[in-house]
Design a protein around this motif. Structure first.
Motif, PDB file in Angstrom:
ATOM      1  N   TYR A 142       0.825  -1.214   0.000  1.00 25.68           N
ATOM      2  CA  TYR A 142       0.000   0.000   0.000  1.00 25.68           C
ATOM      3  C   TYR A 142       0.855   1.258   0.000  1.00 25.68           C
ATOM      4  CZ  TYR A 142      -4.234   2.673   0.183  1.00 25.68           C
ATOM      5  OH  TYR A 142      -5.251   3.538  -0.172  1.00 25.68           O
ATOM      6  N   LYS A 146       0.214   4.284  -2.691  1.00 29.28           N
ATOM      7  CA  LYS A 146       0.039   5.701  -2.360  1.00 29.28           C
ATOM      8  C   LYS A 146       0.946   6.596  -3.189  1.00 29.28           C
ATOM      9  CE  LYS A 146       0.320   5.492   2.231  1.00 29.28           C
ATOM     10  NZ  LYS A 146       0.237   5.975   3.628  1.00 29.28           N
ATOM     11  N   ASN A 147       2.115   6.105  -3.559  1.00 26.93           N
ATOM     12  CA  ASN A 147       3.038   6.907  -4.355  1.00 26.93           C
ATOM     13  C   ASN A 147       2.795   6.804  -5.860  1.00 26.93           C
ATOM     14  OD1 ASN A 147       4.599   8.205  -2.417  1.00 26.93           O
ATOM     15  ND2 ASN A 147       5.979   6.469  -2.178  1.00 26.93           N
ATOM     16  N   TYR A 215      -8.229   5.374   3.991  1.00 27.71           N
ATOM     17  CA  TYR A 215      -7.459   6.053   2.941  1.00 27.71           C
ATOM     18  C   TYR A 215      -8.031   5.697   1.574  1.00 27.71           C
ATOM     19  CZ  TYR A 215      -3.307   8.163   0.809  1.00 27.71           C
ATOM     20  OH  TYR A 215      -2.449   8.976   0.111  1.00 27.71           O
ATOM     21  N   GLU A 216      -8.198   4.403   1.320  1.00 26.82           N
ATOM     22  CA  GLU A 216      -8.638   3.979  -0.004  1.00 26.82           C
ATOM     23  C   GLU A 216     -10.080   4.407  -0.280  1.00 26.82           C
ATOM     24  OE1 GLU A 216      -8.005   2.277  -3.786  1.00 26.82           O
ATOM     25  OE2 GLU A 216      -6.626   2.857  -2.162  1.00 26.82           O
ATOM     26  N   PHE A 219     -10.030   8.109  -0.943  1.00 31.75           N
ATOM     27  CA  PHE A 219      -9.331   8.342  -2.210  1.00 31.75           C
ATOM     28  C   PHE A 219     -10.264   8.066  -3.376  1.00 31.75           C
ATOM     29  CE2 PHE A 219      -6.618   7.554  -5.795  1.00 31.75           C
ATOM     30  CZ  PHE A 219      -5.521   8.383  -5.615  1.00 31.75           C
ATOM     31  N   GLY A 479      -0.622  12.597   3.866  1.00 32.79           N
ATOM     32  CA  GLY A 479      -1.491  11.580   3.298  1.00 32.79           C
ATOM     33  C   GLY A 479      -2.949  11.996   3.305  1.00 32.79           C
ATOM     34  N   ARG A 483      -5.317  11.998   0.012  1.00 33.36           N
ATOM     35  CA  ARG A 483      -6.505  11.155  -0.175  1.00 33.36           C
ATOM     36  C   ARG A 483      -7.768  11.988  -0.341  1.00 33.36           C
ATOM     37  NH1 ARG A 483      -9.317   9.988   4.787  1.00 33.36           N
ATOM     38  NH2 ARG A 483      -8.225  10.750   6.643  1.00 33.36           N
ATOM     39  N   TYR A 579      -0.538  13.976  -7.503  1.00 29.24           N
ATOM     40  CA  TYR A 579      -0.916  13.014  -6.473  1.00 29.24           C
ATOM     41  C   TYR A 579      -0.073  11.743  -6.569  1.00 29.24           C
ATOM     42  CZ  TYR A 579      -4.926  15.955  -5.457  1.00 29.24           C
ATOM     43  OH  TYR A 579      -5.721  17.010  -5.091  1.00 29.24           O
ATOM     44  N   TYR A 580       0.770  11.689  -7.588  1.00 30.76           N
ATOM     45  CA  TYR A 580       1.607  10.521  -7.828  1.00 30.76           C
ATOM     46  C   TYR A 580       3.045  10.973  -8.074  1.00 30.76           C
ATOM     47  CZ  TYR A 580      -3.104   8.862  -8.892  1.00 30.76           C
ATOM     48  OH  TYR A 580      -4.444   8.586  -8.833  1.00 30.76           O
TER      49      TYR A 580
END
Length: 601
Positions: A142, A146-147, A215-216, A219, A479, A483, A579-580
């Motif tokens: 994970y 996130k990255n 988070y997911e 997101f 974070g 998200r 975001y990446y």
């Protein structure tokens, strides 16, 4: 050169963390050379020994670097460089794709998992250690998600000659995250509850499940670039509610103590083993050479932001006013949430751990809002650079309560009773008024988070405030902004304390000026060198008119701002690209089937 030589074939985790001890003999060998099905994994004890090496994959955070909780940082951070357009596939290096040995960690976990079934012993114990390994694999994967948004999923170690696996493209975010959730669910189902708060247990697995599911879920709800996954957001939020409820209903944890001192004790205590708020913490001990660097939080490379400071409510539970925003450092802490003065250095603060006997001055070049949360307060715990022995929370009950409240609010099911059992327990510790389900919308929060809507918009906004102040400097804020898809927050200039003009100021609260800000050494406003002898002097320009480090937001008054964020160096958050992170061109050359993340194609 084979990709496997770079990414995957490495030794077992090379050291053990502060959380556990491990057997050095087997750690000196790689899985290929030193371990095989005949020589290891024969017993439950072997599984325990091997998984001891996984504890280095989890740890605590004691700063909010990269986020808008930081007013200024002098480090050359990858995120700040990205905001200024200086990061691309040529310059990114191995920031996240190989960060902290993530792929070797995954290889080592998979190596154990494919061999674990042969271990002889109690089946329940075997499943506990398999669950521990799958929990750690979920955390590793994970972090990549996130990255980068996606990754190749591997459930077994890769053989040197398996080119299909070595050169496979990323799997979809959906597949990888579903696999992560399956790992977390197995850990929650089969890990033992245990009583230790320094070992990975079922409660730690539930804590991580709640954290990742929240988070997911958010997101997928707020990120339009993955709109095809929006319909699945609620399933993750429901899982966050389930996992947090499991912890809440266990009766094993509580919000501890009363008052500001109880809040402080969570972050400066050399022994958290008896603290019932700890679900998982990092244990430090000087005699065992397990030490941390928490002494660096105060005025080393960063200060906290005015944005964070302004988030703290007044003692009556209302947001600050425009008049409050123009209070100087000495006055800004008056009648505010007690957690503010336990997080941001207040006037008159004496760093007793460092044997100081006089109050610490503010550092205007950093913005003036020093961090004291996590700063060791006594000689016994304060040791200087990498020599401190305060224990550090990794998962604490307050986070779980905030997760429960936020997930229910996002689902639209939150009630006043839910608030009373979550957010209001946290507020009661420091004597703050309860949050009400009909709380008025704060226009400042509404501007910060413009994509929030729905019948519970008001409460979602306030829960975000509560999360920001309660968990400040614990590593969550960056974070959270990612998200929630509010990256445009970073386009606002970072700010420090408010000054009504150039001149001399008292920052320690004793009525005696101790710091000064002048436009330049050529304009000291009539003060002589003798007048300034005991005063730390800062300038916005040098003798030749060149910019120094800071300036005032309104020219001759206002909040401290930083030239590093001004004009051609201003931050420019590009959505959804930022975001990446991009993959290094070295990685895409090694494996041409890897694709750049969203926005970096």
């Amino acid at each position: 050169m084979k990709l496997t030589k770079i990414l995957y074939i490495t030794g077992i985790v090379a050291g053990c963390s502060f959380l556990s001890s491990c057997n050095d003999d087997y750690l000196q060998k790689s899985p290929e050379d030193g371990l095989n099905q005949e020589s290891f994994f024969n017993s439950v004890a072997d599984l325990e020994t091997y998984t001891n090496g996984f504890y280095g994959m989890v740890g605590a955070s004691y700063d909010d670097l990269y986020s808008d909780n930081i007013g200024h940082g002098t480090g050359d951070y990858t995120f700040s460089q990205k905001l200024k357009g200086r990061i691309d596939e040529k310059t990114i290096g191995s920031y996240g794709w190989k960060k902290d040995g993530v792929w070797s960690n995954i290889y080592n976990i998979n190596f154990m998992l494919v061999n674990a079934d042969k271990a002889v012993g109690d089946e329940k114990e075997k499943k506990h250690y398999i669950g521990l390994a799958r929990l750690c694999r979920a955390l590793q994967y994970y972090g990549i998600i996130k990255n980068y948004g996606s990754a190749p999923w591997y459930s077994t170690p890769i053989a040197n000659d398996d080119e299909d696996a070595l050169y496979k493209p990323q799997d979809s975010r959906e597949l990888v995250v579903d696999s992560v959730m399956a790992d977390l669910q197995y850990a929650c189902d089969y890990m033992e509850e245990g009583s230790s708060r320094t070992r990975l247990t079922r409660y730690a697995a539930l804590g991580y499940m709640a954290r990742i599911a929240l988070y997911e879920g958010t997101f997928r709800k707020y990120h339009t670039e993955v709109s095809d996954l929006a319909s699945t957001a609620n399933s993750f939020l429901e899982k966050a509610v389930w996992a947090s409820n499991e912890i809440m209903q266990s009766g094993q944890f509580e919000i501890t103590g009363e008052g500001a001192a109880a809040y402080r004790d969570l972050f400066v205590n050399p022994d958290l083993s008896k603290n019932k708020e700890m679900i998982l913490f990092a244990d430090y001990d000087r005699d065992l050479s397990r030490k941390n660097n928490t002494s660096s939080v105060l005025n080393w490379q960063w200060n906290l932001s005015r944005s964070l400071a302004d988030s703290y409510l007044k003692l009556d539970g209302t947001p600050i006013t425009d008049a409050d925003r123009t209070k100087t450092f000495v006055d800004m802490f008056t009648d505010r949430d007690p957690r503010m003065a336990e997080t941001i250095m207040y006037p008159g603060f004496i760093n007793e751990g460092n044997n100081a006997t006089i109050p610490t001055k503010i550092v205007l070049d950093y913005g003036g809002l020093g961090q004291i949360k996590f700063l060791p307060r006594t000689d016994a715990t304060y040791g200087g650079w990498n020599e401190n022995i305060t224990d550090l929370p990794i998962i604490r009950y307050a986070e779980v309560l905030l997760t429960n409240a936020e997930a229910k609010a996002e689902l639209g099911t939150l009630t006043q009773n839910d608030l009373n059992e979550t957010v209001n327990l946290i507020r009661k510790r420091v004597g703050m008024p309860d949050m009400k389900i009909d709380v008025a919308i704060d226009p400042v929060l509404e501007q910060q988070y413009p994509n929030v809507g729905g019948a519970l918009k008001n409460v979602i906004l306030e829960i975000r405030r509560e999360r920001r102040v309660e968990l400040a400097c614990e590593g969550f804020r960056y974070g959270d902004t990612m998200r929630w898809a509010v990256g445009e927050i970073y386009n606002q200039p970072f700010e420090g304390v408010y000054l009504p003009g150039f001149g001399v100021y008292d920052s320690t609260g004793d009525g005696v000026p101790d710091v000064a800000l002048f436009k330049s050494p050529n304009d000291k406003m009539g003060y002589s060198d003798a007048d300034l002898l005991d005063i730390t002097v800062y300038y916005t320009q040098d003798e030749k008119g060149g910019n120094k480090q800071v300036y005032l937001s309104e020219g001759d008054k206002g909040n401290i701002r930083f030239y590093s964020d001004a004009d051609n160096d201003a931050n420019n958050f590009i959505s959804p690209k930022y975001y990446y992170y991009p993959l290094s061109q070295d990685e895409t050359k090694l494996n041409p089937n890897l694709k750049q993340p969203i926005g970096w194609e």
